[in-house]
Design an enzyme around this catalytic site. Structure first.
Site, short mmCIF file in Angstrom:
data_model
loop_
_atom_site.label_atom_id
_atom_site.label_comp_id
_atom_site.label_asym_id
_atom_site.label_seq_id
_atom_site.Cartn_x
_atom_site.Cartn_y
_atom_site.Cartn_z
N ASP A 184 -36.40 -11.78 3.82
CA ASP A 184 -35.08 -11.19 3.54
C ASP A 184 -34.17 -12.09 2.72
OD1 ASP A 184 -35.91 -9.02 5.07
OD2 ASP A 184 -35.13 -9.91 6.92
N LYS A 205 -35.57 -11.11 -2.22
CA LYS A 205 -36.69 -11.09 -3.19
C LYS A 205 -36.66 -9.82 -4.02
CE LYS A 205 -39.53 -11.45 0.24
NZ LYS A 205 -38.56 -11.65 1.32
N GLY A 230 -39.11 -5.08 3.75
CA GLY A 230 -38.05 -4.16 3.34
C GLY A 230 -37.31 -4.83 2.21
N HIS A 231 -37.54 -4.37 0.97
CA HIS A 231 -36.94 -5.00 -0.20
C HIS A 231 -35.88 -4.08 -0.79
CE1 HIS A 231 -40.71 -7.74 -0.84
NE2 HIS A 231 -40.18 -7.84 0.35
N GLN A 269 -42.20 -11.05 2.89
CA GLN A 269 -41.91 -12.06 3.92
C GLN A 269 -41.47 -13.39 3.28
OE1 GLN A 269 -45.26 -10.20 4.56
NE2 GLN A 269 -43.69 -8.75 5.18
P1 GDP Z 1 -35.89 -9.11 0.65
O1 GDP Z 1 -36.68 -8.63 1.82
O2 GDP Z 1 -36.11 -10.57 0.39
O3 GDP Z 1 -36.08 -8.29 -0.58
O4 GDP Z 1 -34.34 -8.97 1.06
P2 GDP Z 1 -33.67 -7.72 1.82
O5 GDP Z 1 -33.54 -6.58 0.88
O6 GDP Z 1 -34.33 -7.48 3.13
O7 GDP Z 1 -32.24 -8.32 2.20
C1 GDP Z 1 -31.36 -8.79 1.25
C2 GDP Z 1 -30.04 -8.02 1.34
O8 GDP Z 1 -29.03 -8.73 0.67
C3 GDP Z 1 -30.08 -6.65 0.69
O9 GDP Z 1 -29.17 -5.80 1.34
C4 GDP Z 1 -29.61 -6.96 -0.74
O10 GDP Z 1 -29.03 -5.85 -1.40
C5 GDP Z 1 -28.56 -7.99 -0.46
N1 GDP Z 1 -28.36 -9.01 -1.49
C6 GDP Z 1 -29.25 -9.61 -2.30
N2 GDP Z 1 -28.65 -10.58 -3.03
C7 GDP Z 1 -27.35 -10.59 -2.66
C8 GDP Z 1 -26.22 -11.38 -3.02
O11 GDP Z 1 -26.29 -12.30 -3.81
N3 GDP Z 1 -25.03 -11.10 -2.39
C9 GDP Z 1 -24.91 -10.10 -1.47
N4 GDP Z 1 -23.72 -9.89 -0.90
N5 GDP Z 1 -25.96 -9.34 -1.12
C10 GDP Z 1 -27.15 -9.59 -1.69
P1 IMO Z 2 -39.39 -9.01 3.82
O1 IMO Z 2 -40.50 -8.83 2.81
C1 IMO Z 2 -38.17 -10.63 7.68
C2 IMO Z 2 -41.24 -10.88 10.80
C3 IMO Z 2 -41.05 -10.01 12.03
C4 IMO Z 2 -41.70 -10.90 13.08
C5 IMO Z 2 -42.87 -11.51 12.34
C6 IMO Z 2 -44.20 -10.80 12.56
O2 IMO Z 2 -38.43 -7.90 3.85
O3 IMO Z 2 -38.77 -10.37 3.65
P2 IMO Z 2 -45.19 -8.49 11.67
O4 IMO Z 2 -44.71 -7.09 11.83
O5 IMO Z 2 -45.31 -8.95 10.25
O6 IMO Z 2 -46.45 -8.76 12.45
O7 IMO Z 2 -44.06 -9.40 12.37
O8 IMO Z 2 -42.55 -11.45 10.96
N1 IMO Z 2 -41.23 -10.16 9.50
C7 IMO Z 2 -40.20 -10.20 8.64
N2 IMO Z 2 -38.98 -10.76 8.75
N3 IMO Z 2 -38.52 -10.02 6.54
C8 IMO Z 2 -39.73 -9.47 6.40
O9 IMO Z 2 -40.19 -8.94 5.23
C9 IMO Z 2 -40.64 -9.50 7.50
N4 IMO Z 2 -41.89 -9.05 7.72
C10 IMO Z 2 -42.24 -9.47 8.94
O10 IMO Z 2 -39.69 -9.78 12.27
O11 IMO Z 2 -40.82 -11.94 13.43
MG MG Z 3 -36.41 -7.64 3.64
#
Ligand code: GDP
Ligand code: IMO
Ligand code: MG
Length: 430
Positions: free
Chosen positions: A13, A16, A40-41, A225
């Site tokens: 999270d 990416k 979840g991207h 991840q």
């Molecule tokens: P990922 O799994 O690495 O792709 O990240 P996620 O999408 O799970 O979580 C990142 C969250 O932060 C999402 O809601 C993005 O829209 C948001 N986000 C990404 N970069 C920024 C930033 O620079 N500032 C803010 N406020 N939100 C951001």
């Molecule tokens: P993105 O790509 C954050 C965490 C779960 C748990 C551990 C194992 O959005 O960054 P799993 O279901 O993979 O066997 O769970 O890994 N986890 C993540 N945490 N972002 C993710 O993906 C994750 N994918 C798995 O919360 O701790």
């Molecule tokens: Mg994510």
């Protein structure tokens, strides 16, 4: 060289999805190499926000081709839903634009039932998985009894294999976990339909990408991840079951090391984690609530896949330096710098104290983090909102000092800072 790799440097999270979306403007192919719909991207483009679990985040750009590599585990039901969601939002999704590796393994309702049963049995010692069947699907891959996407090319035979797989899982569910068995007939039928719908998308991702690079086209590898969730290099056993690190990209796409140009580590300006496991710089109470947000802003720290509140804390530069080492990072992107605005003072963990000793490196990797007490470097905060800043020199001095400190502590240049989720909310450096 035509291949760039994007990896998460923390526990996932990091942002990416938004970074991959940005970099996709300059590439021809975007390829996911590990994990499944545990990811979840988020990609925000104007008034649209896409939450992607399986389809590469670069697909939003109309010129790109998306690939799902052999290292990914694919739940066909979720993939089909996501393809529909994208189509409804005006994104073209066709076999010309999306290719699934024949060697990617599939996630079935059997794997999901096993994930739930296993987590239930772990009780207090649970991992806190996303319950998406990730661990059991990779377990079957390693045990050499999994179902691969290539099987869908022959839907009727695939249906039979599915029936047998569910019957095997039922045996385990009944006898090991005293859990309800699944309806193998219904699931076999369902998956035969998925096979008919997806078989046109199956291809050889390694061959496709290598041919493209030989033609002079560029490829971006998208990790799911993060480094600290890596099966080998993370906080084992509180990890996922794949390799979100640089070698995972080569293995999970079937590409040689000689193609690689940049390895881009995405790091949040602070630290978050979902699920169980060690987190030395974790915060609680009001400080944590401030970093997490209340959920009223779309980027507040609640999981994209599960909705769970994320654990939050100060940036840990010992772990970031570790991520730079195991990934061979060539550069960093720091996201969510805007979230730190308004804090009077900021902290960065620079070392740990354990048994009266000060440790600047991890003696036995992140799995042994439990007993470590963080040692912090304190820096002044800034009050100004930075979400509208687009140039490095327009950032408050304290914000620049914070970013430069991160760069210094892990000896990797920061090439980009993100100050909001929108495409244009970035500051390029240098
Ligand atoms: P990922 O799994 O690495 O792709 O990240 P996620 O999408 O799970 O979580 C990142 C969250 O932060 C999402 O809601 C993005 O829209 C948001 N986000 C990404 N970069 C920024 C930033 O620079 N500032 C803010 N406020 N939100 C951001
Ligand atoms: P993105 O790509 C954050 C965490 C779960 C748990 C551990 C194992 O959005 O960054 P799993 O279901 O993979 O066997 O769970 O890994 N986890 C993540 N945490 N972002 C993710 O993906 C994750 N994918 C798995 O919360 O701790
Ligand atoms: Mg994510």
């Amino acid at each position: 060289m035509p291949l760039d790799i994007v990896v998460g440097t923390q526990w996932g999270d990091e942002g990416k999805g938004r970074v991959v979306d940005l970099l996709s403007a300059g590439v021809d192919f975007v390829a996911r190499f590990n994990g499944g719909d545990n990811a979840g991207h988020t990609v925000t483009v104007g008034d649209k926000t896409f939450k992607l679990h399986l389809v590469p985040s670069g697909i939003i750009h109309p010129h790109t081709i998306g690939a799902i590599g052999n290292g990914v585990v694919v739940n066909p039901a979720i993939l089909l839903q996501e393809m529909e969601m994208l189509r409804a939002a005006g994104v073209t999704v066709s076999p010309a634009r999306l290719v699934i590796s024949h060697a990617a393994h599939l996630i079935t309702p059997g794997h999901i039932a096993l994930d739930k049963a296993l987590e239930g049995q772990r009780g207090q010692g649970k991992i806190g998985t996303t319950l998406r069947g990730i661990g059991p699907a990779y377990t079957e891959k390693v045990a050499r009894s999994g179902l691969r996407a290539g099987g869908m090319l022959q839907p009727e035979r695939f249906g039979q294999a599915m029936r047998q797989h569910i019957e095997r899982v039922n045996h385990t569910l009944r006898h090991l976990y005293q859990a309800e068995p699944l309806d193998s007939e219904r699931i076999a039928q369902e998956f035969t339909e998925y096979a008919h719908l997806l078989k046109g998308y199956i291809g050889d991702v390694s061959l496709l990408l290598t041919h493209a690079m030989n033609r002079g086209q560029r490829v971006l590898a998208e990790g799911a991840q993060g480094t600290l969730l890596d099966l080998d290099h993370g906080t084992y056993p509180f990890v996922t079951s794949s390799n979100p690190t640089t070698p995972g990209a080569l293995l999970g796409l079937g590409l040689g090391v000689n193609w690689v140009e940049r390895v881009i580590g995405v790091t949040k300006a602070f630290q978050t984690r979902v699920g169980e496991g060690p987190f030395p710089s974790e915060l609680n109470g009001d400080e944590a609530a401030r970093l997490r947000g209340t959920g009223d802003k779309p980027w507040d720290e609640f999981g994209v896949t599960t909705g769970r509140p994320r654990r939050v804390g100060w940036l840990d530069s010992v772990l970031l330096r570790y991520a730079a080492r195991v990934n061979g990072l060539t550069e960093l992107v720091v996201t969510k710098l805007d979230v730190l605005s308004g804090l009077a003072a900021l902290k960065i963990c620079v070392a740990y104290r354990a048994d009266g000793q000060e440790l600047r490196e991890l003696p036995f990797g992140p799995a042994e983090l439990g007993q470590f007490e963080p040692i912090y470097l304190e820096l002044p905060g800034w009050s100004q909102d930075v979400m509208d800043v687009r140039r490095w020199e327009d950032l408050p001095e304290q914000a620049r000092a914070y970013v430069l400190q991160v760069e210094d502590l892990c000896a990797v240049p920061v090439r980009m800072v993100s100050v909001g989720p929108e495409r244009d909310q970035v500051i390029e450096i240098g």
